[in-house]
Design a protein around this motif. Structure first.
Motif, PDB file in Angstrom:
ATOM      1  N   SER A  17     -18.555  -6.278  94.437  1.00 56.78           N
ATOM      2  CA  SER A  17     -17.294  -6.947  94.761  1.00 56.78           C
ATOM      3  C   SER A  17     -16.109  -6.002  94.617  1.00 56.78           C
ATOM      4  O   SER A  17     -15.154  -6.069  95.386  1.00 56.78           O
ATOM      5  N   VAL A  18     -16.180  -5.074  93.668  1.00 58.04           N
ATOM      6  CA  VAL A  18     -15.111  -4.089  93.507  1.00 58.04           C
ATOM      7  C   VAL A  18     -15.148  -3.087  94.661  1.00 58.04           C
ATOM      8  O   VAL A  18     -14.117  -2.744  95.234  1.00 58.04           O
ATOM      9  N   LYS A  19     -16.347  -2.641  95.041  1.00 59.76           N
ATOM     10  CA  LYS A  19     -16.479  -1.701  96.174  1.00 59.76           C
ATOM     11  C   LYS A  19     -15.889  -2.300  97.448  1.00 59.76           C
ATOM     12  O   LYS A  19     -15.307  -1.602  98.266  1.00 59.76           O
ATOM     13  N   ARG A  20     -16.044  -3.603  97.613  1.00 58.22           N
ATOM     14  CA  ARG A  20     -15.551  -4.285  98.811  1.00 58.22           C
ATOM     15  C   ARG A  20     -14.070  -4.649  98.716  1.00 58.22           C
ATOM     16  O   ARG A  20     -13.502  -5.170  99.661  1.00 58.22           O
ATOM     17  N   GLY A  21     -13.466  -4.415  97.554  1.00 51.23           N
ATOM     18  CA  GLY A  21     -12.054  -4.724  97.386  1.00 51.23           C
ATOM     19  C   GLY A  21     -11.783  -6.180  97.033  1.00 51.23           C
ATOM     20  O   GLY A  21     -10.651  -6.631  97.103  1.00 51.23           O
ATOM     21  N   GLU A  22     -12.805  -6.908  96.641  1.00 50.65           N
ATOM     22  CA  GLU A  22     -12.665  -8.322  96.301  1.00 50.65           C
ATOM     23  C   GLU A  22     -12.304  -8.528  94.832  1.00 50.65           C
ATOM     24  O   GLU A  22     -11.957  -9.642  94.446  1.00 50.65           O
ATOM     25  N   ALA A  23     -12.426  -7.486  94.028  1.00 48.72           N
ATOM     26  CA  ALA A  23     -12.087  -7.550  92.608  1.00 48.72           C
ATOM     27  C   ALA A  23     -11.448  -6.220  92.216  1.00 48.72           C
ATOM     28  O   ALA A  23     -11.521  -5.235  92.966  1.00 48.72           O
ATOM     29  N   ARG A  24     -10.813  -6.204  91.067  1.00 49.55           N
ATOM     30  CA  ARG A  24     -10.128  -4.980  90.623  1.00 49.55           C
ATOM     31  C   ARG A  24     -11.066  -4.085  89.821  1.00 49.55           C
ATOM     32  O   ARG A  24     -11.923  -4.567  89.080  1.00 49.55           O
ATOM     33  N   LYS A  25     -10.878  -2.786  89.959  1.00 52.45           N
ATOM     34  CA  LYS A  25     -11.738  -1.814  89.292  1.00 52.45           C
ATOM     35  C   LYS A  25     -11.630  -1.901  87.772  1.00 52.45           C
ATOM     36  O   LYS A  25     -12.606  -1.649  87.073  1.00 52.45           O
ATOM     37  N   LYS A  33     -19.883  -0.747  85.720  1.00 54.56           N
ATOM     38  CA  LYS A  33     -19.033   0.431  85.926  1.00 54.56           C
ATOM     39  C   LYS A  33     -19.881   1.638  86.327  1.00 54.56           C
ATOM     40  O   LYS A  33     -19.525   2.385  87.239  1.00 54.56           O
ATOM     41  N   GLU A  34     -21.017   1.813  85.662  1.00 52.89           N
ATOM     42  CA  GLU A  34     -21.917   2.916  86.001  1.00 52.89           C
ATOM     43  C   GLU A  34     -22.478   2.747  87.416  1.00 52.89           C
ATOM     44  O   GLU A  34     -22.579   3.708  88.171  1.00 52.89           O
ATOM     45  N   MET A  39     -23.672   4.338  92.783  1.00 51.10           N
ATOM     46  CA  MET A  39     -24.442   3.731  93.863  1.00 51.10           C
ATOM     47  C   MET A  39     -23.578   3.468  95.095  1.00 51.10           C
ATOM     48  O   MET A  39     -22.374   3.256  94.975  1.00 51.10           O
ATOM     49  N   THR A  40     -24.232   3.454  96.244  1.00 47.33           N
ATOM     50  CA  THR A  40     -23.537   3.139  97.492  1.00 47.33           C
ATOM     51  C   THR A  40     -23.426   1.619  97.636  1.00 47.33           C
ATOM     52  O   THR A  40     -24.112   0.858  96.942  1.00 47.33           O
ATOM     53  N   GLU A  45     -25.729  -3.818  97.413  1.00 47.27           N
ATOM     54  CA  GLU A  45     -26.058  -5.032  98.173  1.00 47.27           C
ATOM     55  C   GLU A  45     -27.521  -5.417  97.962  1.00 47.27           C
ATOM     56  O   GLU A  45     -27.846  -6.591  97.755  1.00 47.27           O
ATOM     57  N   GLU A  46     -28.398  -4.426  97.995  1.00 43.60           N
ATOM     58  CA  GLU A  46     -29.826  -4.686  97.816  1.00 43.60           C
ATOM     59  C   GLU A  46     -30.108  -5.260  96.428  1.00 43.60           C
ATOM     60  O   GLU A  46     -30.866  -6.224  96.291  1.00 43.60           O
ATOM     61  N   LEU A  47     -29.515  -4.673  95.407  1.00 47.91           N
ATOM     62  CA  LEU A  47     -29.715  -5.176  94.045  1.00 47.91           C
ATOM     63  C   LEU A  47     -29.101  -6.559  93.861  1.00 47.91           C
ATOM     64  O   LEU A  47     -29.711  -7.447  93.259  1.00 47.91           O
ATOM     65  N   ALA A  48     -27.904  -6.744  94.364  1.00 48.96           N
ATOM     66  CA  ALA A  48     -27.191  -8.001  94.160  1.00 48.96           C
ATOM     67  C   ALA A  48     -27.849  -9.157  94.917  1.00 48.96           C
ATOM     68  O   ALA A  48     -27.740 -10.306  94.493  1.00 48.96           O
ATOM     69  N   SER A  49     -28.541  -8.865  95.996  1.00 54.44           N
ATOM     70  CA  SER A  49     -29.143  -9.927  96.796  1.00 54.44           C
ATOM     71  C   SER A  49     -30.540 -10.304  96.327  1.00 54.44           C
ATOM     72  O   SER A  49     -31.164 -11.187  96.911  1.00 54.44           O
TER      73      SER A  49
END
Length: 60
Positions: A17-25, A33-34, A39-40, A45-49
């Motif tokens: 969500s942070v990578k996509r700009g939906e949440a703050r870093k 954070k790691e 990770m790309t 996306e693969e892990l989260a899904s």
């Protein structure tokens, strides 16, 4: 690479969500954070899904 636990899946979702700009870093902590740094978006996306059913809350 599917998530091995619910905690890992949730951390990936937060980092994604942070990578996509939906949440703050500055909301990132620990594993998320790691993951954000190493990770790309596609890997996150693969892990989260990964379905949570049948996964332990924490691996260990």
């Amino acid at each position: 690479m599917p998530a091995k636990s619910q905690a890992q899946q949730q951390a990936a979702a937060v980092a994604l969500s942070v990578k996509r700009g939906e949440a703050r870093k500055d909301e990132l902590r620990g594993a998320s954070k790691e993951m954000y740094d190493s990770m790309t978006e596609d890997e996150l996306e693969e892990l989260a899904s990964t379905p949570r059913k049948g996964k332990p809350e924490h691996k260990g």
